[in-house]
Each structure stands twice: as structure tokens, then as C-alpha cells.
Write a protein that holds these residues in place. Structure first.
Motif, PDB file in Angstrom:
ATOM      1  N   PHE A  63       2.534   2.603  -8.503  1.00  0.00           N
ATOM      2  CA  PHE A  63       1.475   3.397  -7.878  1.00  0.00           C
ATOM      3  C   PHE A  63       1.226   4.668  -8.688  1.00  0.00           C
ATOM      4  O   PHE A  63       2.174   5.333  -9.117  1.00  0.00           O
ATOM      5  CB  PHE A  63       1.872   3.802  -6.454  1.00  0.00           C
ATOM      6  CG  PHE A  63       1.975   2.661  -5.477  1.00  0.00           C
ATOM      7  CD1 PHE A  63       0.907   2.344  -4.652  1.00  0.00           C
ATOM      8  CD2 PHE A  63       3.138   1.920  -5.365  1.00  0.00           C
ATOM      9  CE1 PHE A  63       1.000   1.304  -3.735  1.00  0.00           C
ATOM     10  CE2 PHE A  63       3.250   0.878  -4.467  1.00  0.00           C
ATOM     11  CZ  PHE A  63       2.172   0.564  -3.644  1.00  0.00           C
ATOM     12  N   GLU A  64      -0.035   5.015  -8.853  1.00  0.00           N
ATOM     13  CA  GLU A  64      -0.354   6.269  -9.551  1.00  0.00           C
ATOM     14  C   GLU A  64       0.280   7.462  -8.848  1.00  0.00           C
ATOM     15  O   GLU A  64       0.705   8.424  -9.480  1.00  0.00           O
ATOM     16  CB  GLU A  64      -1.880   6.454  -9.620  1.00  0.00           C
ATOM     17  CG  GLU A  64      -2.596   5.479 -10.526  1.00  0.00           C
ATOM     18  CD  GLU A  64      -2.251   5.666 -11.990  1.00  0.00           C
ATOM     19  OE1 GLU A  64      -1.940   6.811 -12.388  1.00  0.00           O
ATOM     20  OE2 GLU A  64      -2.275   4.670 -12.736  1.00  0.00           O
ATOM     21  N   GLU A  65       0.349   7.393  -7.525  1.00  0.00           N
ATOM     22  CA  GLU A  65       0.882   8.520  -6.752  1.00  0.00           C
ATOM     23  C   GLU A  65       2.342   8.832  -7.093  1.00  0.00           C
ATOM     24  O   GLU A  65       2.809   9.945  -6.889  1.00  0.00           O
ATOM     25  CB  GLU A  65       0.778   8.222  -5.247  1.00  0.00           C
ATOM     26  CG  GLU A  65      -0.644   8.154  -4.719  1.00  0.00           C
ATOM     27  CD  GLU A  65      -1.225   6.742  -4.740  1.00  0.00           C
ATOM     28  OE1 GLU A  65      -2.137   6.468  -3.932  1.00  0.00           O
ATOM     29  OE2 GLU A  65      -0.783   5.915  -5.584  1.00  0.00           O
ATOM     30  N   ARG A  84       3.921  -2.602  -6.692  1.00  0.00           N
ATOM     31  CA  ARG A  84       2.668  -2.933  -7.363  1.00  0.00           C
ATOM     32  C   ARG A  84       2.875  -3.515  -8.753  1.00  0.00           C
ATOM     33  O   ARG A  84       2.036  -3.342  -9.649  1.00  0.00           O
ATOM     34  CB  ARG A  84       1.733  -1.714  -7.416  1.00  0.00           C
ATOM     35  CG  ARG A  84       1.079  -1.355  -6.073  1.00  0.00           C
ATOM     36  CD  ARG A  84      -0.316  -1.951  -6.003  1.00  0.00           C
ATOM     37  NE  ARG A  84      -0.896  -1.789  -4.676  1.00  0.00           N
ATOM     38  CZ  ARG A  84      -1.999  -1.077  -4.418  1.00  0.00           C
ATOM     39  NH1 ARG A  84      -2.630  -0.454  -5.395  1.00  0.00           N
ATOM     40  NH2 ARG A  84      -2.477  -1.026  -3.201  1.00  0.00           N
ATOM     41  N   SER A  85       3.998  -4.170  -8.982  1.00  0.00           N
ATOM     42  CA  SER A  85       4.252  -4.937 -10.214  1.00  0.00           C
ATOM     43  C   SER A  85       3.814  -4.172 -11.462  1.00  0.00           C
ATOM     44  O   SER A  85       2.893  -4.587 -12.172  1.00  0.00           O
ATOM     45  CB  SER A  85       3.513  -6.279 -10.159  1.00  0.00           C
ATOM     46  OG  SER A  85       3.795  -6.947  -8.955  1.00  0.00           O
ATOM     47  N   PRO A  86       4.462  -3.059 -11.772  1.00  0.00           N
ATOM     48  CA  PRO A  86       4.015  -2.237 -12.904  1.00  0.00           C
ATOM     49  C   PRO A  86       4.125  -2.977 -14.227  1.00  0.00           C
ATOM     50  O   PRO A  86       4.963  -3.887 -14.380  1.00  0.00           O
ATOM     51  CB  PRO A  86       4.993  -1.054 -12.867  1.00  0.00           C
ATOM     52  CG  PRO A  86       6.210  -1.592 -12.200  1.00  0.00           C
ATOM     53  CD  PRO A  86       5.694  -2.540 -11.160  1.00  0.00           C
ATOM     54  N   HIS A 130       0.847  -1.190   0.000  1.00  0.00           N
ATOM     55  CA  HIS A 130       0.000   0.000   0.000  1.00  0.00           C
ATOM     56  C   HIS A 130       0.883   1.241   0.000  1.00  0.00           C
ATOM     57  O   HIS A 130       1.992   1.227   0.538  1.00  0.00           O
ATOM     58  CB  HIS A 130      -0.922   0.013   1.215  1.00  0.00           C
ATOM     59  CG  HIS A 130      -1.907  -1.120   1.237  1.00  0.00           C
ATOM     60  ND1 HIS A 130      -2.748  -1.354   2.310  1.00  0.00           N
ATOM     61  CD2 HIS A 130      -2.189  -2.093   0.318  1.00  0.00           C
ATOM     62  CE1 HIS A 130      -3.503  -2.395   2.049  1.00  0.00           C
ATOM     63  NE2 HIS A 130      -3.186  -2.870   0.852  1.00  0.00           N
ATOM     64  N   TRP A 131       0.370   2.302  -0.589  1.00  0.00           N
ATOM     65  CA  TRP A 131       1.149   3.541  -0.708  1.00  0.00           C
ATOM     66  C   TRP A 131       1.633   4.041   0.647  1.00  0.00           C
ATOM     67  O   TRP A 131       2.743   4.554   0.779  1.00  0.00           O
ATOM     68  CB  TRP A 131       0.317   4.613  -1.413  1.00  0.00           C
ATOM     69  CG  TRP A 131       1.047   5.914  -1.602  1.00  0.00           C
ATOM     70  CD1 TRP A 131       0.835   7.082  -0.943  1.00  0.00           C
ATOM     71  CD2 TRP A 131       2.123   6.161  -2.516  1.00  0.00           C
ATOM     72  NE1 TRP A 131       1.701   8.054  -1.395  1.00  0.00           N
ATOM     73  CE2 TRP A 131       2.507   7.510  -2.359  1.00  0.00           C
ATOM     74  CE3 TRP A 131       2.802   5.376  -3.454  1.00  0.00           C
ATOM     75  CZ2 TRP A 131       3.538   8.091  -3.108  1.00  0.00           C
ATOM     76  CZ3 TRP A 131       3.825   5.941  -4.199  1.00  0.00           C
ATOM     77  CH2 TRP A 131       4.183   7.282  -4.019  1.00  0.00           C
ATOM     78  N   GLU A 132       0.823   3.866   1.672  1.00  0.00           N
ATOM     79  CA  GLU A 132       1.171   4.407   2.985  1.00  0.00           C
ATOM     80  C   GLU A 132       2.162   3.521   3.758  1.00  0.00           C
ATOM     81  O   GLU A 132       2.622   3.915   4.841  1.00  0.00           O
ATOM     82  CB  GLU A 132      -0.089   4.612   3.832  1.00  0.00           C
ATOM     83  CG  GLU A 132      -0.885   3.356   4.131  1.00  0.00           C
ATOM     84  CD  GLU A 132      -1.920   3.015   3.068  1.00  0.00           C
ATOM     85  OE1 GLU A 132      -2.798   2.183   3.370  1.00  0.00           O
ATOM     86  OE2 GLU A 132      -1.846   3.573   1.937  1.00  0.00           O
ATOM     87  N   GLN A 184       7.917   2.153 -17.266  1.00  0.00           N
ATOM     88  CA  GLN A 184       7.606   3.546 -17.567  1.00  0.00           C
ATOM     89  C   GLN A 184       6.094   3.740 -17.571  1.00  0.00           C
ATOM     90  O   GLN A 184       5.333   2.769 -17.514  1.00  0.00           O
ATOM     91  CB  GLN A 184       8.209   3.942 -18.911  1.00  0.00           C
ATOM     92  CG  GLN A 184       9.713   3.752 -19.009  1.00  0.00           C
ATOM     93  CD  GLN A 184      10.479   4.629 -18.024  1.00  0.00           C
ATOM     94  OE1 GLN A 184      10.054   5.735 -17.669  1.00  0.00           O
ATOM     95  NE2 GLN A 184      11.636   4.125 -17.586  1.00  0.00           N
ATOM     96  N   LYS A 185       5.667   4.986 -17.613  1.00  0.00           N
ATOM     97  CA  LYS A 185       4.225   5.270 -17.599  1.00  0.00           C
ATOM     98  C   LYS A 185       3.914   6.366 -18.611  1.00  0.00           C
ATOM     99  O   LYS A 185       3.686   7.522 -18.251  1.00  0.00           O
ATOM    100  CB  LYS A 185       3.760   5.674 -16.199  1.00  0.00           C
ATOM    101  CG  LYS A 185       2.233   5.664 -16.069  1.00  0.00           C
ATOM    102  CD  LYS A 185       1.817   5.797 -14.629  1.00  0.00           C
ATOM    103  CE  LYS A 185       0.306   5.753 -14.488  1.00  0.00           C
ATOM    104  NZ  LYS A 185      -0.246   4.434 -14.856  1.00  0.00           N
TER     105      LYS A 185
END
Length: 445
Positions: free
Chosen positions: A429-431, A331-333, A224-226, A276-277
Motif C-alpha cells: 500500500f502507498e500509505e 497488496r502483493s508488492p 483494503h487499507w482500512e 522494497q519501494k
């Protein structure tokens, strides 16, 4: 002559990746500044555990042929924020010689200098190779505890250790052992339990396992991001059994050591460069990058005559276990190979941008050394994957090949020179991407 207390670089110890040959002047300057860092600075520049990277940075610059002036400039930039060492407590050093008392000092940064002094003394009495075989590679609870700590702190003790071995500097090896001692041991159960669970031979490649991890939603969504530490507080809390079930499938026999080492290096560079995104700026993940930067040392480990084949295998397997957990923890991009194969270097108008020019740009890039280390490690990946001849041979599990290597080299330099922060963090993560600009991609066949 290099000793456990004296750093002395020579033109015979210039590292595994060749670019421009170092000079007597650069050898003397790098030795002088590494010695100063060795004597004056703590291995963490803050009590929160942020690492002193000076040894990594200067040895990388030296090995690639940076002039003494660049080595001096980069040292001064990074020395300005280092912490001084704690005073040596001789009673602690003496107490560490008692195996029953040694454990009580572990994991505590205030004992770094005491540990450093302890390891130097052991090396002076026994020789550094014998010390490593006794304390790090002997098996059993004590040695396994220290060996697995080498993989803590996002692989920093292992990286430090690798530089010491590669450049034949016992004092740097002593720093690495002391650094491992002051790291926590939370990664140990994962490594040892995975090793114990790996009881049957598997033909799975790392790239196949990366694909399977991404497809497993429980595991790939476990961090989780946090989470303060996305492996420790995410993967190993919410999906430990799943993580071990995949990692244990990567097996290595002594006869496979060279090929599996190359596979590990190729896979680490693949998932780091391909994560990459689009349409966001091309950036590399800060955590994945450490998996690449540590990969460069394994051919050197394999070349050590004093290290047993079984321990070479063990070093490599633990590294792969960390790589797989690192990928899952972000998060396994999705891994977009086209982001590499169609990449257009930003300075292409000057002609094809080759490694010597890329290294020159990295010499001048002012950071703590991560960027030039990444460039050198990618070049090493090309050498071990392609055999140095730049062909496009296809080997199972090797997704980076041929012209992709210099494209990744250009991606590294272009990305760190670009606007915004140098590295993205936790790219699945999008963040992680909110602060980066959208950029159109150019396609060049």
C-alpha cells in the motif's frame, strides 16, 4: 533439568544457528529470567492482544551467544510493560479436563494462566511428546482446532512453540499451547479448506505462486487499507476462492519434506527482503517479517522422531498457506531482487560486514526481539539453502542465493538502526511508505 514447570537451559540446548557459544553464566541468567517471565507475566501485554515476546527474545540472544549482561538488559527493557498473570482458577483447570467443556474457554485471554496450568498437568502425567500427539496432531475436530490456532495471531503461537521445541523446554511448549488456546480460530477454515481442496499433486513452487498471485488483480487488490485485519477482513472476505485456488497448488509429499522446507524458508526471506519501494528507505514489512521469523523452526520440527512424517508435512503446508495469504494481503508488492543484489551495506568502509558483527549489533538493538530474531532466521535461511558452504547453487524456486544472504543480513541491521520507525507495515500500500524518507540507491557490481 527442564520440566513442564521449570525452565533450565544447558550448553547442550543452544539452538539451530551457531554464532558464539553460550556460557554457563548466560545459561543461568536466561533460565532465571525466562522462569520469572513464565511465572509472573501474561502472554499478552495488553488486553488488545499484543504479544509478550520475552521468551523469543531471550532464547534468541542466548542461542547466538549474547552475554548475560545483554540478556539481563533486554529483559528489563521488555519486562517493564508486561501485564501480570490472572490468578489461577483451579475449578477452570479441572473443567478443562472435560472435552465437552474445554471448548468454552477457547479464545478468551483471561484463561491463559488456567490453560497453562492445564497443559503443565497433562505433560507431567503423560510426557510432553504424548500430549502434543494427543491434542495437537491426532487429527479430528478437537486437534485440528488447536493446531490451526497455532497459526493465528500472525504466527505467534507457532513461533513460541518452535522455540520450546528447539531449545527443549517443555514449559515454553506449555506456554505456546496456552497461547494458542486464547487466540481466535478465524484462520482455521482457510487452512482446512485449502488442505481439503489440495487433491492433486502440483509442481508449482512458492515463488511461481507469488508471481501468479501478484498477476491476479482481484486477489492482489482484495485487501483494503482500512481493513482491521487484511487477511481476515480483506482476502478471506473479497477473494477467498481465489486465495484457496493458489494455495492448494503448493503440495508436499514426505519424500520432498527437506527440499520443500528449504524452499519455504527461501521464499519467505525472498519476498520479505525484496518488497522494497525505492527511493524510500530500506525497511522490512512487519507482517512479512513474522513469516521469516517462524520459518526457522521447521528443520527442527522435521528432526523430531516422535512426530509422524504426515504431521511434519501438514505443519509445513499450513505455514506455506499462511505465507501466500500474507503476501496477497499486503497488496502483493513487486519483488525487486535487485534491491538485494545491489545493496551496499552502510558500514562497508570497515570491510565486508559479516554475520558475527551483525549479531553483535543486533544484541544491542533495543526492541522486543523482532530484529535479532529476523537476523537469526535469515542466517538459518542461508544455511539450509546453501548447505552452509556459501556457494551459488541454483535450485528451482530458490531466488535468494550466494552473496545475497549477507546483503540481506546487512539490510536487516542497517534498516532497524536507521531513522524512522523500525518496520514498514503493509508494504504493498502507498500509505505504508508515506512517513519514510526518499534515499538514493547506490549500485555496486
Amino acid at each position: 533439568m527442564a520440566t513442564p514447570t521449570k525452565i533450565c537451559l544447558t550448553l547442550n540446548s543452544t539452538g539451530i544457528v551457531k554464532n558464539k557459544p553460550p556460557t554457563e553464566e548466560s545459561a543461568a541468567k536466561a533460565s532465571e529470567l525466562l522462569q520469572e517471565n513464565h511465572e509472573k507475566h501474561h502472554i499478552f501485554f495488553s488486553q488488545e492482544g499484543f504479544h509478550n515476546h520475552i521468551a523469543h527474545h531471550l532464547l534468541t540472544l542466548y542461542g547466538l551467544g549474547a552475554p548475560a549482561s545483554v540478556i539481563e538488559k533486554q529483559y528489563q527493557h521488555n519486562a517493564s510493560h508486561q501485564r501480570p498473570n490472572y490468578p489461577i482458577q483451579e475449578r477452570n483447570v479441572e473443567d478443562m479436563s472435560n472435552p465437552e467443556h474445554f471448548q468454552k474457554y477457547l479464545g478468551k485471554e483471561q484463561y491463559y494462566q488456567d490453560f497453562l496450568t492445564f497443559w503443565q498437568g497433562e505433560m507431567e502425567k503423560k510426557g510432553w511428546e504424548n500430549v502434543l500427539n494427543e491434542y495437537l496432531f491426532a487429527g479430528g475436530e478437537r486437534a485440528d482446532n488447536l493446531l490451526t490456532r497455532m497459526y493465528a495471531g500472525f504466527l505467534h503461537p507457532l513461533i513460541h512453540f518452535g522455540f520450546g521445541i528447539e531449545f527443549q523446554q517443555p514449559a515454553i511448549i506449555a506456554e505456546a499451547l496456552a497461547q494458542a488456546c486464547v487466540h481466535e480460530a478465524w484462520i482455521s477454515p482457510y487452512l482446512l479448506e485449502t488442505e481439503a481442496a489440495s487433491t492433486t499433486t502440483s509442481t508449482k513452487t512458492l515463488t511461481q505462486l507469488l508471481d501468479e498471485i501478484r498477476a491476479d488483480k482481484k486477489l492482489s487488490m482484495a485487501a483494503h487499507w482500512e481493513d482491521g485485519n487484511k487477511i481476515r477482513d480483506g482476502i478471506l472476505v473479497r477473494a477467498p476462492d481465489e486465495m484457496i485456488s493458489y494455495a492448494k497448488k503448493w503440495t508436499v509429499s514426505p519424500s520432498q519434506l527437506e527440499e520443500k522446507t528449504s524452499e519455504m524458508i527461501n521464499a519467505a526471506i525472498y519476498y520479505t527482503a525484496a518488497a522494497q519501494k525505492p527511493p524510500k528507505q530500506v525497511k522490512f514489512d512487519f507482517y512479512f517479517m513474522h513469516c521469516v521469523n517462524s520459518s526457522i523452526f521447521f528443520p527442527t520440527f522435521n528432526a523430531q522422531s516422535w512426530l509422524s512424517p504426515a504431521n511434519k508435512v501438514r505443519l509445513l503446508k499450513f505455514k506455506a498457506y499462511i505465507d501466500l495469504a500474507m503476501y496477497a494481503s499486503r497488496r502483493s508488492p513487486p519483488l525487486l531482487l535487485s534491491e538485494i543484489s545491489t545493496y551496499v551495506p552502510k558500514k562497508l568502509e570497515n570491510g565486508e560486514v559479516k554475520w558475527p558483527e551483525l549479531f553483535e549489533r543486533l544484541f544491542e538493538f533495543q526492541d522486543d526481539g523482532h530484529a535479532v530474531k529476523l537476523g537469526r532466521a535469515v542466517r538459518n535461511g542461508e544455511l539450509v539453502s546453501e548447505g552452509g558452504d556459501g556457494d551459488k547453487k541454483e535450485r528451482e524456486g530458490f531466488r535468494v542465493r550466494g552473496l545475497m544472504w549477507e546483503k540481506i543480513g546487512n539490510m536487516v541491521v542497517d534498516s532497524v538502526e536507521d531513522t524512522g520507525k523500525t518496520w514498514a507495515r503493509s508494504v504493498g500500500f502507498e500509505e505504508a511508505w508515506v512517513e519514510y524518507e526518499d534515499r538514493p540507491r547506490q549500485t555496486r557490481l
